[in-house]
Design a protein around this motif. Structure first.
Motif, short mmCIF file in Angstrom:
data_model
loop_
_atom_site.label_atom_id
_atom_site.label_comp_id
_atom_site.label_asym_id
_atom_site.label_seq_id
_atom_site.Cartn_x
_atom_site.Cartn_y
_atom_site.Cartn_z
N ILE A 192 0.84 -1.20 0.00
CA ILE A 192 0.00 0.00 0.00
C ILE A 192 0.88 1.25 0.00
CG2 ILE A 192 -2.11 -0.99 1.01
CD1 ILE A 192 -1.26 0.10 3.69
N ILE A 193 0.44 2.21 -0.81
CA ILE A 193 1.16 3.49 -0.90
C ILE A 193 0.25 4.55 -0.30
CG2 ILE A 193 2.26 5.15 -2.46
CD1 ILE A 193 3.60 2.57 -2.96
N ASP A 194 0.75 5.19 0.76
CA ASP A 194 0.00 6.24 1.44
C ASP A 194 0.39 7.59 0.82
OD1 ASP A 194 -1.01 8.11 3.23
OD2 ASP A 194 0.15 7.41 4.97
N ILE A 195 -0.56 8.23 0.16
CA ILE A 195 -0.28 9.52 -0.49
C ILE A 195 -1.04 10.63 0.25
CG2 ILE A 195 -0.34 10.80 -2.67
CD1 ILE A 195 -0.48 8.15 -4.17
N PRO A 196 -0.38 11.28 1.24
CA PRO A 196 -1.05 12.39 1.92
C PRO A 196 -1.23 13.58 0.97
CG PRO A 196 0.83 11.57 3.18
CD PRO A 196 0.95 11.01 1.80
N VAL A 197 -2.42 14.16 0.98
CA VAL A 197 -2.73 15.28 0.10
C VAL A 197 -3.10 16.48 0.95
CG1 VAL A 197 -4.12 16.03 -1.88
CG2 VAL A 197 -3.85 13.59 -1.39
N GLY A 198 -2.53 17.63 0.65
CA GLY A 198 -2.92 18.82 1.39
C GLY A 198 -1.91 19.93 1.24
N GLU A 199 -2.28 21.09 1.68
CA GLU A 199 -1.48 22.31 1.55
C GLU A 199 -0.05 22.10 2.05
OE1 GLU A 199 -0.59 25.49 0.07
OE2 GLU A 199 -2.64 24.77 -0.20
N GLY A 200 0.09 21.53 3.23
CA GLY A 200 1.42 21.41 3.83
C GLY A 200 2.13 20.10 3.49
N ALA A 201 1.48 19.22 2.71
CA ALA A 201 2.09 17.92 2.37
C ALA A 201 2.90 18.04 1.08
CB ALA A 201 1.00 16.86 2.21
N LYS A 202 3.57 16.96 0.68
CA LYS A 202 4.36 17.03 -0.56
C LYS A 202 3.45 17.14 -1.78
CE LYS A 202 8.62 14.84 0.89
NZ LYS A 202 9.40 13.61 0.88
N ILE A 203 2.32 16.42 -1.75
CA ILE A 203 1.36 16.49 -2.86
C ILE A 203 0.23 17.45 -2.45
CG2 ILE A 203 -0.15 15.12 -4.37
CD1 ILE A 203 2.74 14.24 -4.56
N LYS A 204 0.08 18.51 -3.24
CA LYS A 204 -0.80 19.60 -2.81
C LYS A 204 -2.26 19.40 -3.21
CE LYS A 204 3.03 21.88 -1.74
NZ LYS A 204 3.55 21.67 -0.40
N THR A 205 -2.51 18.79 -4.37
CA THR A 205 -3.88 18.74 -4.87
C THR A 205 -4.34 17.31 -5.09
OG1 THR A 205 -3.28 18.74 -7.21
CG2 THR A 205 -3.48 20.89 -6.15
N ARG A 206 -5.63 17.14 -4.99
CA ARG A 206 -6.30 15.87 -5.20
C ARG A 206 -5.98 15.33 -6.61
NH1 ARG A 206 -11.00 13.91 -2.35
NH2 ARG A 206 -11.37 11.87 -3.31
#
Lengths: 505, 505
Positions: A282-296
């Motif tokens: 499983i790959i956990d992809i955190p999404v959010g302003e302060g995370a590495k990936i910013k947008t959905r």
């Protein structure tokens, strides 16, 4: 034109390049300049080295070796070594072709990675390659080839299990210490999960830094195999074992400019999973302003690429988009995060979001492993934790890695200096910013100082009154505490919702 | 956090990077890793250096300096120096933006070149920049900014003349020694032409290598100014003088992969012209199969870019597309080309194509300088040569640079070993290939061995019989002669027209 030299070892270490030192008279004689490549061999094993020049530091007839070079060539003082000028490797042509927009063949990518491992490519050549991949991209076929050639560049684990599980998190979320909870849950259910983790580079704590508070993490391949075959799991530092070896060499070039071409990022992550033999990941992809990936949208695209690439590599990949807006756990810092994990395993009601996320991630792995039916994983994971079996498994892992399984939570050293920052206003916590929190904790001394850290007393949405504690910061000295609080006051990562946004005079 | 260290100088030279050596205990204390940047200062002048580590090579409290570093920092043994960890320069952000496709502002380009000159950028960062320029390109405005910032990075010549003339050749044509003929013609007509030239990198002879057979070419700015103010001209090596200094640093990165982004190539060439104060420049662009520019279309585009860029820089640029299919002169190699030039100046009827091309190029400069009217330049140049004034001027230049103006042609050393290759068939010379000829002469030992070379006895279109001499190759040893002939037999750069193209059985 080959020439013999007497070796002299020099206790000098530069990062990742094999340097030898030649007297200028010898260099002239061999038509060599500073930075030229030479093949150096003691017996048959030739190693590519790069030339530095000197008038007097070594006399004619002697070659000086920097530390990386004498380790690789395996030469000691007064050994006789052979030097011969080396042509540039053919893979330089492939790099030039990628600069010009070509698509690599599988053989070309393997040759580039082979030459990388033989130290035949200079930083200039590697950077040109990675830069052109950053701009030109890699096709799916190129990414598959790159993944396989990175796997081939290092060792692979030989485990008894057929089904091997793994997890990976893209990162960027403070206090997100799920690995140390998911791994013992999965192993407690009887599945095999050999977890290699990284140390912090830009964050205040990596999983390896945190686990190291509880047990040694710098273990070799043989130790890892024997531990995992015995207790089903480990949580070790990936840097101490030669899995996906080419990746470290690529990261050295990518790091200074944060050059993370997507294809190379995918290959880098999946090669590490494939090298441990994982087939359910499983790959956990955190999404959010302060995370590495910013947008959905960005996250969905990345997830699709992971899943597609997994198909081509014969790996069952589940990508999960998770909430990466704010810190997941209350504790941030190597030791304090290890303590938080042990508290959760003991049944304390701390960091509920970290606990819940870990149960959900573990639940999916339990379902993938056929331990329970679809939709039943999260509750099965909770039952395992509540039964005390997961704590027991974590102690086994700690013991197997050489740590003290009976270490008491109170004995984990934190601080010892601290300061609790209180709210100056009444209101509701609107947002807690990951990057700001990371910066405060790094300024307190983490990750080098494992005892440095922060404990958040509030979560987003909490109501606070004037004087309520917001967080406590821990550090080795008063000065470090002050420095961390100063950074907090600059960046204000804990933001209150306000009614009057601005007063105009 | 600044710390004081005792300096120790180490006689070790690496290409172009300031290396210092720290004991690991000091490095840990200052939170420094191998390859990190530090600012080093003796007084106020801070220099960026890169860290190597050691256990024993220097003790704690001492910092070791490689040659480049102690030269730049100006530190001697036992001096007290200050070290402080340095943040990455802001120009790294600009480089990242170019990777992402942005257009640089003038200020950004100046800052990148400033940081390059202060050694604040690593090879990885510079390569990423040049690679992204190679792929993304530079706009005209960016190219103008780059040219100006390269000029600003070094010295500029202060000459008495207002009108300053110059020429440049894109290269790739064997025996194309026009500079050594054009410069004395122009100066004999009373115009000022301060010529800096390069040494060979991939060719068998650069103008500087060839001129050095007649006179010293490694002259500094003051010498060049005084010579040009006195005799109107010079022919010196550009590498010995600090004009357009950033260019050398860029070439060090561009060379290994032949990364010649067009905008950077244009800026590099015109910055060197602008730095000598040139305002009337002809650019010789040889076009042909064996030249650097292969097609007419490519050459026309390059010419247009040169002329446009000249307009923006206030320089009057004339680009000339010339025939670059085959060698221009009969002589190829440093000494033999110098001899050929002197023969032409003395009125001998050798290398007619080299003579004619030089007269035509010089003619255009004479017209640009207003010495004669349009269309009269070529004949005016011929009259000057025929009058002996050009030979006289060349002797003045040789003498001014410290050579022997009365050197006899017979005293120019060539060979001494040689072999004349004869035609094995009758027919007509269809083609003579530049790259093949260059390879033969390099294998004879040029440019390191100035006496190595080749003399072509035939030109394209000549009829030859069996046994007629095609060329003579010269080298220091029989072995080198054999090696050159062997390369000739592999590549066959002198091609005969054939009637039967292939015999099929």
């Amino acid at each position: 034109m080959e020439r013999k030299f007497k070796a002299r070892c020099i206790d000098l270490e530069t990062a990742g390049v094999n340097i030898i030192v030649l007297n200028k008279r010898d260099a002239e004689d061999m038509d060599l300049n500073a930075m030229d490549r030479v093949g150096v061999s003691v017996n048959d094993n030739e190693v590519m080295c790069v030339v530095d020049l000197t008038d007097t530091f070594v006399p004619p007839g002697t070659v000086g070796f920097f530390e990386e070079a004498y380790t690789q060539v395996n030469a000691c003082d007064d050994d006789i070594v052979s030097l011969r000028p080396k042509d540039k490797p053919q893979s330089i042509q492939f790099i030039k072709q990628k600069l010009n927009g070509a698509t690599h063949t599988d053989a070309e990518i393997h040759e580039i990675i082979d030459d990388l491992m033989k130290e035949e490519l200079t930083d200039v050549e590697l950077t040109a390659w990675i830069s052109s991949i950053y701009i030109r991209g890699l096709s799916k076929e190129e990414t598959v080839s790159l993944t396989k050639s990175i796997v081939d560049s290092g060792d692979t684990l030989n485990l008894h299990a057929n089904a091997v599980f793994d997890k990976h998190c893209i990162g960027g979320v403070a206090g997100n210490r799920t690995t140390m909870l998911v791994v013992p849950i999965i192993a407690a259910a009887g599945l095999t999960i050999p977890k290699t983790s990284s140390r912090a580079i830009t964050s205040p704590a990596g999983t390896a830094d945190s686990m190291e508070v509880l047990a040694p993490v710098s273990l070799g391949k043989d130790d890892i195999e024997s531990i995992v075959n015995r207790v089903k799991a480990c949580i070790v530092w990936g840097g101490a074992v030669n899995l996906a070896a080419a990746d470290d060499k690529l990261i050295r070039i990518r790091h200074p400019l944060s050059l993370d071409p997507r294809g190379m990022l995918l290959a880098s992550i999946l090669a590490k999973k494939k090298a441990v033999g994982a087939n359910h990941v499983i790959i956990d992809i955190p999404v959010g302003e302060g995370a590495k990936i910013k947008t959905r949208k960005e996250a969905e695209e990345l997830a699709r690429h992971f899943n597609d690439l997994g198909d081509s590599l014969g790996m069952n990949i589940h990508s999960l988009l998770t909430n990466g807006d704010h810190p997941i756990g209350a504790a941030v810092g190597p030791a304090i995060e290890a303590r938080e994990v042990m508290r959760i395993l003991k049944g304390e009601k701390v960091s509920p979001e970290l606990r819940e996320k870990s149960l959900q991630l573990a639940g999916i792995l339990l379902e993938l492993g056929g331990v329970v039916g679809e939709g039943k994983g999260r509750d099965a994971a909770m039952s395992l934790v509540d039964s005390g079996k997961v704590l027991e498994k974590m102690k086994q892992i700690i013991g197997a890695q050489g740590g003290d399984p009976e270490l008491r939570i109170e004995d984990i050293i934190i601080g010892p200096h601290s300061e609790t920052v209180k709210s100056e206003v009444s209101g509701r916590i609107e947002h807690i910013d990951n990057q700001g929190i990371s910066s405060v904790v790094r300024n307190a001394g983490a990750p080098v100082d494992k005892a440095a850290g922060m404990y958040l007393h509030v979560e987003e949405g909490d109501k606070v009154d004037v004087g309520d504690p917001l967080f406590t910061v821990y550090a080795r000295s008063e000065r470090k505490v002050d420095q961390a609080v100063e950074v907090y006051n600059e960046r204000k990562p804990v933001r209150m919702s306000r009614i009057i946004l601005e007063a105009l005079h």
